[in-house]
Design an enzyme around this catalytic site. Structure first.
Site, PDB file in Angstrom:
ATOM      1  N   GLY A  11      35.093 -16.665 -20.439  1.00  0.00           N
ATOM      2  CA  GLY A  11      35.833 -17.529 -19.736  1.00  0.00           C
ATOM      3  C   GLY A  11      34.957 -18.994 -19.756  1.00  0.00           C
ATOM      4  O   GLY A  11      34.316 -19.064 -20.045  1.00  0.00           O
ATOM      5  N   ARG A  72      37.556 -12.526 -25.808  1.00  0.00           N
ATOM      6  CA  ARG A  72      37.351 -11.623 -25.109  1.00  0.00           C
ATOM      7  C   ARG A  72      37.875 -10.643 -26.209  1.00  0.00           C
ATOM      8  O   ARG A  72      39.214 -10.024 -26.421  1.00  0.00           O
ATOM      9  CB  ARG A  72      37.991 -11.412 -23.489  1.00  0.00           C
ATOM     10  N   ASP A 103      27.848 -13.252 -18.219  1.00  0.00           N
ATOM     11  CA  ASP A 103      27.320 -12.302 -17.820  1.00  0.00           C
ATOM     12  C   ASP A 103      27.556 -11.038 -19.105  1.00  0.00           C
ATOM     13  O   ASP A 103      26.852  -9.880 -19.096  1.00  0.00           O
ATOM     14  CB  ASP A 103      26.740 -11.145 -16.948  1.00  0.00           C
ATOM     15  N   THR A 125      29.616 -20.248 -17.941  1.00  0.00           N
ATOM     16  CA  THR A 125      30.964 -19.566 -16.782  1.00  0.00           C
ATOM     17  C   THR A 125      30.798 -20.556 -15.627  1.00  0.00           C
ATOM     18  O   THR A 125      29.925 -21.148 -14.571  1.00  0.00           O
ATOM     19  CB  THR A 125      30.498 -18.307 -15.946  1.00  0.00           C
ATOM     20  N   ASP A 127      31.566 -20.145 -12.122  1.00  0.00           N
ATOM     21  CA  ASP A 127      31.198 -19.212 -11.823  1.00  0.00           C
ATOM     22  C   ASP A 127      30.104 -18.931 -10.946  1.00  0.00           C
ATOM     23  O   ASP A 127      29.616 -18.772  -9.356  1.00  0.00           O
ATOM     24  CB  ASP A 127      31.622 -17.765 -11.601  1.00  0.00           C
ATOM     25  N   ASP A 129      27.497 -17.139 -11.176  1.00  0.00           N
ATOM     26  CA  ASP A 129      26.777 -15.714 -11.255  1.00  0.00           C
ATOM     27  C   ASP A 129      26.132 -15.151 -11.803  1.00  0.00           C
ATOM     28  O   ASP A 129      25.856 -14.115 -11.800  1.00  0.00           O
ATOM     29  CB  ASP A 129      28.096 -14.990 -11.022  1.00  0.00           C
ATOM     30  N   ARG A 211      39.530 -28.870  20.894  1.00  0.00           N
ATOM     31  CA  ARG A 211      39.098 -30.278  21.478  1.00  0.00           C
ATOM     32  C   ARG A 211      39.690 -31.436  20.348  1.00  0.00           C
ATOM     33  O   ARG A 211      39.307 -32.298  20.253  1.00  0.00           O
ATOM     34  CB  ARG A 211      37.597 -29.842  20.495  1.00  0.00           C
TER      35      ARG A 211
HETATM   36  P1  ADP Z   1      31.664 -13.540 -19.485  1.00  0.00           P
HETATM   37  O1  ADP Z   1      30.737 -13.380 -20.234  1.00  0.00           O
HETATM   38  O2  ADP Z   1      32.400 -14.538 -18.722  1.00  0.00           O
HETATM   39  O3  ADP Z   1      31.299 -12.825 -18.264  1.00  0.00           O
HETATM   40  P2  ADP Z   1      33.712 -11.392 -20.200  1.00  0.00           P
HETATM   41  O4  ADP Z   1      33.320 -10.060 -19.467  1.00  0.00           O
HETATM   42  O5  ADP Z   1      34.778 -10.412 -20.611  1.00  0.00           O
HETATM   43  O6  ADP Z   1      33.101 -12.158 -19.704  1.00  0.00           O
HETATM   44  O7  ADP Z   1      32.928 -10.630 -22.190  1.00  0.00           O
HETATM   45  C1  ADP Z   1      32.927 -11.458 -22.728  1.00  0.00           C
HETATM   46  C2  ADP Z   1      33.264 -10.174 -24.352  1.00  0.00           C
HETATM   47  O8  ADP Z   1      31.808 -10.027 -24.459  1.00  0.00           O
HETATM   48  C3  ADP Z   1      33.336  -9.301 -23.981  1.00  0.00           C
HETATM   49  O9  ADP Z   1      34.958  -9.673 -24.343  1.00  0.00           O
HETATM   50  C4  ADP Z   1      33.043  -8.749 -25.683  1.00  0.00           C
HETATM   51  O10 ADP Z   1      34.133  -8.806 -26.587  1.00  0.00           O
HETATM   52  C5  ADP Z   1      30.906  -8.553 -25.430  1.00  0.00           C
HETATM   53  N1  ADP Z   1      30.716  -7.960 -23.878  1.00  0.00           N
HETATM   54  C6  ADP Z   1      31.319  -8.007 -22.697  1.00  0.00           C
HETATM   55  N2  ADP Z   1      30.852  -6.028 -22.369  1.00  0.00           N
HETATM   56  C7  ADP Z   1      29.704  -6.127 -23.879  1.00  0.00           C
HETATM   57  C8  ADP Z   1      29.229  -4.767 -23.423  1.00  0.00           C
HETATM   58  N3  ADP Z   1      28.902  -4.371 -22.890  1.00  0.00           N
HETATM   59  N4  ADP Z   1      28.757  -5.363 -25.079  1.00  0.00           N
HETATM   60  C9  ADP Z   1      29.108  -5.726 -25.888  1.00  0.00           C
HETATM   61  N5  ADP Z   1      29.835  -6.708 -25.955  1.00  0.00           N
HETATM   62  C10 ADP Z   1      30.071  -6.898 -24.478  1.00  0.00           C
HETATM   63  O1  F6P Z   2      34.939 -16.210 -14.968  1.00  0.00           O
HETATM   64  C1  F6P Z   2      35.590 -17.041 -14.824  1.00  0.00           C
HETATM   65  C2  F6P Z   2      36.632 -17.133 -13.880  1.00  0.00           C
HETATM   66  O2  F6P Z   2      37.147 -18.033 -14.581  1.00  0.00           O
HETATM   67  C3  F6P Z   2      36.766 -16.256 -12.938  1.00  0.00           C
HETATM   68  O3  F6P Z   2      36.446 -17.543 -11.583  1.00  0.00           O
HETATM   69  C4  F6P Z   2      38.168 -16.046 -12.776  1.00  0.00           C
HETATM   70  O4  F6P Z   2      37.898 -15.059 -11.649  1.00  0.00           O
HETATM   71  C5  F6P Z   2      38.029 -15.224 -13.928  1.00  0.00           C
HETATM   72  O5  F6P Z   2      37.483 -16.144 -14.970  1.00  0.00           O
HETATM   73  C6  F6P Z   2      39.928 -15.114 -14.807  1.00  0.00           C
HETATM   74  O6  F6P Z   2      39.433 -15.271 -15.860  1.00  0.00           O
HETATM   75  P1  F6P Z   2      40.832 -14.982 -17.076  1.00  0.00           P
HETATM   76  O7  F6P Z   2      40.483 -15.935 -17.837  1.00  0.00           O
HETATM   77  O8  F6P Z   2      41.078 -13.868 -17.100  1.00  0.00           O
HETATM   78  O9  F6P Z   2      41.952 -15.856 -16.245  1.00  0.00           O
END
Ligand code: ADP
Ligand code: F6P
Length: 319
Positions: A11, A72, A103, A125, A127, A129, A211
């Site tokens: 994101g 993604r 992450d 991000t 979030d 998080d 209140r």
């Molecule tokens: P964010 O980085 O915001 O958490 P995603 O979870 O969608 O977003 O991860 C972004 C991209 O990172 C994924 O589309 C993929 O290409 C890569 N990725 C996620 N998890 C893994 C993994 N376990 N191993 C390798 N690449 C990963």
């Molecule tokens: O991780 C960032 C975030 O904006 C979250 O707060 C939300 O749940 C999600 O991404 C939405 O993702 P998408 O890009 O798939 O709409």
């Protein structure tokens, strides 16, 4: 190290452009060449590369989104995708990579490092998080965007004596809800980290009405329940006229706050410094106002802790 690459993944978040700019300028300052990779890991596999000079990152520090775009990409989760990406980078003479993302993106960065390609992560991000950093890039701007909306909603809530439910982003982390709830003076804040207690929310609303308070604002993180569902329950159980606003993706965009511009600049520079000193497999973080380097593995294995004292403070102030 002669040439490094930078990409944004997952994101988007306000401040990513400031981080890209800092990576590019710090690298050039240190006589490195820089390649920008478009569309995250997808572009890394496709060879969607562009040489970045000093001027190519001009006029972006104030812009939301990411000039490199993001994606993604399922195929990169496979070893074959990672090997293709590394082969492309080697062919281009790239010796190190900076990944700006969340992450999920860090899981990819760790895999590249483990297969011998030095990669450093910047937590980008909205979030907030990610463990081992006090703040992620984009969080401050997202909270300010939410606050701007909540302040506007308060104007109409007070004018009509209504109850408002505002749904903010955060599937697993309640930081946006908590911070915007505290800063926006919300009556109740619903976060995924604590059990949802509708009885508590309803009794707080009824008590505040007793209140003399005639309007209320409830903030709910999207991971708790849909805002519309919460609104329906509140209206049914209190009889108060209730409206619901879902803030959605406006929280992801917009010009980054001063804080996110500074944080992105600091993190981008630190990431380059780490690669220059031969260090990969690290995440740049901010702890107690200092830039730190944390093992990517450690950051991924730990869970970000929302501030429970802040949550308790919110409850004690919204009586
Ligand atoms: P964010 O980085 O915001 O958490 P995603 O979870 O969608 O977003 O991860 C972004 C991209 O990172 C994924 O589309 C993929 O290409 C890569 N990725 C996620 N998890 C893994 C993994 N376990 N191993 C390798 N690449 C990963
Ligand atoms: O991780 C960032 C975030 O904006 C979250 O707060 C939300 O749940 C999600 O991404 C939405 O993702 P998408 O890009 O798939 O709409």
């Amino acid at each position: 190290m002669n040439k490094i690459a930078v990409l944004t993944s997952g994101g988007d978040a306000p401040g990513m452009n400031a981080a890209i700019r800092a990576v590019v300028r710090r690298a050039i300052f240190n006589k490195l060449e820089v390649i920008g990779v478009r569309r995250g890991y997808q572009g890394l596999m496709d060879g969607d590369y562009v040489a970045l000079g000093i001027g190519s990152v001009g006029d972006i520090i104030q812009r939301g989104g990411t000039m490199l775009q993001t994606a993604r990409c399922e195929a990169f989760k496979e070893v074959s995708g990672q090997q293709l990406a590394m082969a492309n980078m080697k062919e281009q003479g790239i010796d190190g990579l900076v990944v700006i993302g969340g992450d999920g993106s860090f899981n990819g960065a760790l895999k590249l490092t483990k297969q011998g390609f030095p990669t450093v992560g910047i937590p980008g991000t909205i979030d907030n998080d990610i463990a081992c950093t006090d703040m992620t890039l984009g969080f401050d701007t997202a909270v300010n965007t939410a606050i701007d909306a909540i302040d506007k909603i308060r104007d109409t809530a007070t004018s009509h004596d209504r109850t408002y439910v505002v749904e903010v982003m955060g599937r697993h982390a309640g930081d946006i809800a908590l911070w915007s709830g505290v800063a926006g003076g919300a009556e109740s804040i619903l976060i995924p980290e604590t059990k949802m207690d509708m009885d508590d929310i309803v009794s707080r609303l009824l008590a505040s009405q007793k209140r003399g308070k005639k309007y209320s604002i409830i903030i709910v993180a999207e991971g708790v329940a849909p805002g519309h569902k919460i609104g329906e329950i509140i209206q049914e159980r209190t009889g108060f006229e209730t409206r619901v606003t879902v803030l959605g993706h406006i929280q992801r965009g917009g010009s980054p706050s001063a804080y996110d511009r500074v944080l992105g600049s600091q993190m981008g520079a630190k990431a380059v410094d780490l690669l220059l000193s031969g260090v990969g497999g690290k995440m740049v973080g901010i702890q107690n106002n200092q830039m730190v380097a944390v093992d990517l593995e450690e950051a991924l294995n730990k869970t970000h802790q929302l501030s429970l004292p802040l949550y308790e403070l919110a409850r004690s102030l919204s009586i």
